[in-house]
Design an enzyme around this catalytic site. Sequence first.
Site, PDB file in Angstrom:
ATOM      1  N   THR A 193     -37.489  -2.983  13.629  1.00 49.04           N
ATOM      2  CA  THR A 193     -38.674  -2.753  14.454  1.00 49.04           C
ATOM      3  C   THR A 193     -38.106  -2.707  15.851  1.00 49.04           C
ATOM      4  O   THR A 193     -36.929  -2.994  16.048  1.00 49.04           O
ATOM      5  CB  THR A 193     -39.635  -3.952  14.280  1.00 49.04           C
ATOM      6  OG1 THR A 193     -40.103  -3.947  12.946  1.00 49.04           O
ATOM      7  CG2 THR A 193     -40.831  -3.921  15.220  1.00 49.04           C
ATOM      8  N   GLY A 212     -39.666  -8.842  11.612  1.00 50.72           N
ATOM      9  CA  GLY A 212     -40.628  -9.304  10.607  1.00 50.72           C
ATOM     10  C   GLY A 212     -41.350 -10.548  11.104  1.00 50.72           C
ATOM     11  O   GLY A 212     -41.681 -10.643  12.296  1.00 50.72           O
TER      12      GLY A 212
HETATM   13  O1  DON Z   1     -45.430  -5.197  11.184  1.00 50.47           O
HETATM   14  C1  DON Z   1     -44.635  -6.023  10.779  1.00 50.47           C
HETATM   15  O2  DON Z   1     -44.807  -7.213  10.883  1.00 50.47           O
HETATM   16  C2  DON Z   1     -43.347  -5.549  10.137  1.00 50.47           C
HETATM   17  N1  DON Z   1     -43.520  -4.226   9.648  1.00 50.47           N
HETATM   18  C3  DON Z   1     -42.259  -5.642  11.139  1.00 50.47           C
HETATM   19  C4  DON Z   1     -40.944  -5.246  10.549  1.00 50.47           C
HETATM   20  C5  DON Z   1     -39.791  -5.682  11.339  1.00 50.47           C
HETATM   21  O3  DON Z   1     -39.913  -6.313  12.361  1.00 50.47           O
HETATM   22  C6  DON Z   1     -38.469  -5.328  10.811  1.00 50.47           C
HETATM   23  N2  DON Z   1     -37.431  -5.969  11.537  1.00 50.47           N
HETATM   24  N3  DON Z   1     -36.750  -5.973  12.396  1.00 50.47           N
END
Ligand code: DON
Length: 611
Positions: free
Chosen positions: A422, A516
């Site tokens: 992300t 995440g």
């Molecule tokens: O919206 C969310 O919480 C996840 N889709 C975020 C994913 C994420 O942060 C992946 N990592 N770095």
Amino acid sequence: MDLELSVVAEKNGSTIREATRAPADAQRGRPLRGLLLLSAAILLACRPMVANGVFGSGGPSIPARRTPEFPTGWRFTTGERGVISRNAMVVSNSALASEAGAEIMRRGGNAIDAAVATGFALAVTYPVAGNIGGGGFMVIRMADGRVASIDYREVAPLASTRNMYIDPSGMRTDKSLVGHLASGVPGAVAGMAEALSKYGSMSLGDVIEPAIRLAGEGFVVDSSLWRSLTGDSALLTRFAGATTFYPGGRPIAPGSRLVQQDLARTLRLIAAQGPAAFYRGEVADLLVAEMQRGAGIITKEDLARYRPIWREPLRSSYRGYSLIAMPPASSGGTTMIESLNILETYASLPPFHSSAYKHLLAESFRRAFVDRNTKLCDPAFCNVPVAQLTSKSHAETLAQTIKSNQATRTSSMASIPAGTHTTHYSVVDAKGNAVATTTTLNGGYGSGVYVTGAGFFLNNEMDDLAVAPGQPNMFGLIEGEQNAVQPGKRPLSSMSPTIVLDPRGELLLVAGAAGGPTIITGTMQVILNVIEHRMSLADAMRAPRMHHQAWPDSIRFERNGFTAAVSDSLTAIGHGLYQTQALTNVNAIMRVRGGLEGVVEPRGSGGAVGY
Ligand code: DON
């Protein structure tokens, strides 16, 4: 006294340590007292200043900074500085994308113009997470005090069904993660365009211009992009992105120029026709054609129906500081506020390096995540009790269940897989307008599917729905029926773009993260490090982080981030421990006397660009 401990086993996500010298206080059943005595000596230090910037010579209303002491063996040192500027700042995971945002502000654009420019540029230069095929959340605070937040999270396609990702025995498959079925309807283009039209000052064409240039003329691949492509080659070479990113079958080499002509064309179409190009026009046709190639289910109707949503941002306070945070469909704001409220019930918090502090953090996270995982979802689909969850009285009730000398148990579950990608970016302009944006494809490069002819990756955000309620998702989060797959539903997110004001109501911090569920706890720890432990932003970002999400029932901590004594004492009072290399990727800006300090995640890569 420091304890000599050795790791003797790693099992079910918990690092089991053996003390070669037992802690005397633990033997006496008073493990916390000794640890408080072990806390690091605290030195007072004032932050360096930048004289007479546009923010004036007056600084934010925060007490003098203190230099923390990091544990022996910890990977970072204290006393570093971020990038200091007098006027404006962009911090993102790509120096080129930050430069795109800064360029827009130098040309007279405001923070929203710059955020949108950075967002589109990240789609070019940081394809692992920057995107037009995913979605995100943006929190805005204008210098005149107006606040807003926009939810441009993906939605489940109309043809999605509750059990589409489980096999006949009820177990989840990988279809919510890999391939054409994994994608929600992308929201990024609509969201960024909507934010720009309401709060920006420039045209979409103007702010996309740097991204078009980066895609069309190319940019030099750095080792971090190369490493990321190398790591994800098994996924990506299955789909159409292989031609662009793996010329001759190998990841494009560092030092060579990556040109993305299809993406440049898509961006030109969006610049000329607005989001309609993406949701109804030529890009929509290419996206739907890609879906049909891989038995995906996103249709022209899904795209035409997509709408970003303006939501009232959550407002809360922590010891006189104000938080402006993202409401559901992200859980970020609610969960962070709930945890902070629990901590605020304590008149003061133990020192940063004490096990007592780590224990309280873990217990506050645990309680907030239980509520998150069982009560939150897209508010269009369930009645989310946000006001109650974020109330001080709820925190008071939860805090009363915390014991100072005993971990609460939730349950023991499987270990959490490593986080993927992300990206968060923070922007402040010369007037003090501030934007915190987090955007994602979910996993690194999303589903791996690359829209042939349009040049971008699609998300695998469907995995953020509870594809098999009660079974852990890719982040080990176990959520209930309220987040089950339903057409039109926004998957519950952890993204936590947040703006903090000082006790005088003036801008202090702009922050958020990738990672995440660790987004919530990582962002919150940077905020706490600044407000509670009075660290400089650079130290606050470098300080060791930890995480707890209720299930699995253990504290994740960064390698060498806890002293052996702290680990041992936490184990002694019943915490499971799980050691990991790095937690959370935060990008933040803090107002300092006379200017701004921008800090890129020291565990990652990127750029802070200011002027
Ligand atoms: O919206 C969310 O919480 C996840 N889709 C975020 C994913 C994420 O942060 C992946 N990592 N770095």
